[in-house]
Write a protein that holds these residues in place. Structure first.
Motif, short mmCIF file in Angstrom:
data_model
loop_
_atom_site.label_atom_id
_atom_site.label_comp_id
_atom_site.label_asym_id
_atom_site.label_seq_id
_atom_site.Cartn_x
_atom_site.Cartn_y
_atom_site.Cartn_z
N GLY A 14 0.72 -1.13 -0.06
CA GLY A 14 0.13 0.39 -0.08
C GLY A 14 0.85 1.26 -0.02
O GLY A 14 0.34 2.30 0.11
N LEU A 15 2.11 1.31 -0.04
CA LEU A 15 2.94 2.49 -0.29
C LEU A 15 3.21 2.89 -1.74
O LEU A 15 3.17 2.06 -2.56
N PRO A 16 3.14 4.24 -1.72
CA PRO A 16 3.19 4.67 -3.34
C PRO A 16 4.37 4.22 -3.82
O PRO A 16 5.48 4.49 -3.40
N THR A 17 4.33 4.11 -5.25
CA THR A 17 5.51 3.94 -6.05
C THR A 17 5.11 3.95 -7.69
O THR A 17 3.87 3.49 -7.98
N PRO A 18 5.75 4.65 -8.34
CA PRO A 18 5.41 4.96 -9.80
C PRO A 18 5.91 3.70 -10.43
O PRO A 18 5.57 3.65 -11.75
N LEU A 19 6.42 2.52 -9.79
CA LEU A 19 6.96 1.56 -10.56
C LEU A 19 5.93 0.31 -10.71
O LEU A 19 5.87 -0.53 -11.57
N SER A 20 4.84 0.69 -9.89
CA SER A 20 3.75 -0.37 -10.02
C SER A 20 2.74 -0.07 -10.90
O SER A 20 2.41 1.12 -11.00
N SER A 21 2.12 -1.18 -11.44
CA SER A 21 0.84 -0.80 -12.31
C SER A 21 -0.24 -0.27 -11.81
O SER A 21 -0.94 0.57 -12.47
N ASN A 22 -0.44 -0.53 -10.36
CA ASN A 22 -1.69 0.24 -9.58
C ASN A 22 -1.16 1.21 -8.68
O ASN A 22 -1.91 1.97 -7.95
N GLY A 23 -0.04 1.84 -8.70
CA GLY A 23 0.65 2.85 -8.10
C GLY A 23 1.06 2.65 -6.67
O GLY A 23 1.37 3.49 -5.84
N SER A 24 1.02 1.30 -6.18
CA SER A 24 1.26 1.20 -4.84
C SER A 24 2.03 -0.14 -4.63
O SER A 24 1.87 -0.93 -5.52
#
Length: 237
Positions: A14-24
Motif C-alpha cells: 500500500g505504499l506509493p510507487t510509480p513502478l507499480s501498475s496500480n501505483g502502490s
C-alpha cells in the motif's frame, strides 16, 4: 497488523510507487517486525492467516531464542526460518563506529560501508525467499529499518513514505520493555515528547540515506538480478 504478542509488525503493501501498475506496493508479500519469540499461539495463527511462509531473521546467532517473559510457543513446522545476521559485533570498525549509535539511522551508511557482505547476503536471502516474508531483528526498528529503507527505495517508494515508515517503528517501540537487542535501548523509556524531538533530529539522516540509495547499492555490490527480484517482491500482486 494484529499479530498477538508483537508490536510494530506491519505489511509493507500500500505504499506509493510509480513502478507499480496500480501505483502502490503489493499487500501480503513482505512484512517487517520485531523478534518472533514474542508471538503467542494466537499471534502465530494470525501470521499464518496473513500468509507467512518465510522468516528472515537479521539478528546475530547469540540473540536468537526465547528470553524471560516470552510465551512458550514455537514457529509452525512448515515455516522456512532463515538466519541472515547483518551485524558482526566482533568487527573492530563496527564496534568503534556503529555500536555507540545502533539506535539511530546515523549508523546505516557506516554499516553499509563496513559490512557490505553481510547486508548483501541478507538481501539475497530475502530475494530467494517465498513471498509471505517477515523480516525482523530485535525491535524491528534499526536493523530492520536499514533493510526496509533499501527495499522500499529499490521499489521506487518516495523518501517521505520511507521516513514515515521508520518513524512509525520508533513510535511503536518507544516506552516498551527492553526488547533483547545487542545494546541498551534508551528509547525503551521515552515519552511521546522525546520521540517527537528524536524524529525531528534524525529524519534528515533517513532522507540522506534514501537519497543516496544507488550509492549504497553500489557499495553492496548487489547484482541487478537480485535487485529485480527484490523489486518484484514488492510490486507483484
Amino acid at each position: 497488523m494484529n499479530w498477538d504478542g508483537l508490536r510494530n509488525v506491519r505489511d509493507l503493501g500500500g505504499l506509493p510507487t510509480p513502478l507499480s501498475s496500480n501505483g502502490s506496493t503489493a499487500w501480503g508479500r513482505l512484512a517487517r517486525g520485531p523478534r518472533q519469540e514474542r508471538l503467542t499461539q494466537r499471534g502465530w495463527n494470525a501470521a499464518g492467516a496473513w500468509g507467512l511462509r518465510t522468516v528472515v531473521d537479521l539478528r546475530c546467532p547469540e540473540e536468537v531464542g526465547r528470553q524471560k517473559g516470552d510465551p512458550d510457543t514455537s514457529p509452525p513446522e512448515h515455516l522456512a526460518l532463515v538466519l541472515a545476521p547483518i551485524e558482526d559485533h566482533s568487527d573492530p570498525g563496527f564496534q568503534a563506529v556503529c555500536l555507540p549509535i545502533l539506535d539511530s539511522p546515523a549508523y546505516w551508511r557506516h554499516h553499509v560501508r563496513l559490512l557490505p557482505g553481510m547486508i548483501r547476503a541478507a538481501l539475497q536471502a530475502i530475494a530467494r525467499s517465498e513471498p509471505g516474508i517477515l523480516v525482523h531483528c530485535a525491535a524491528g526498528r534499526d536493523r530492520t529499518g536499514l533493510i526496509t529503507a533499501l527495499l522500499l527505495a529499490n521499489a521506487g517508494v518516495p523518501s517521505a513514505s520511507i521516513v514515515a515508515d521508520y518513524a512509525q517503528s520508533v513510535e511503536e517501540m518507544a516506552g516498551t520493555a527492553a526488547h533483547g537487542g545487542p545494546t541498551h535501548d534508551r528509547q525503551a523509556g521515552w515519552s511521546p515528547t522525546q520521540v517527537s524531538a528524536w524524529l525531528q533530529r534524525v529524519t534528515p539522516e533517513v532522507q540522506a540515506f534514501v537519497a543516496d540509495h544507488e550509492e549504497m547499492f553500489a557499495l553492496l555490490k548487489l547484482g541487478q538480478t537480485t535487485r529485480g527480484a527484490l523489486r518484484d517482491l514488492l510490486l507483484t500482486p
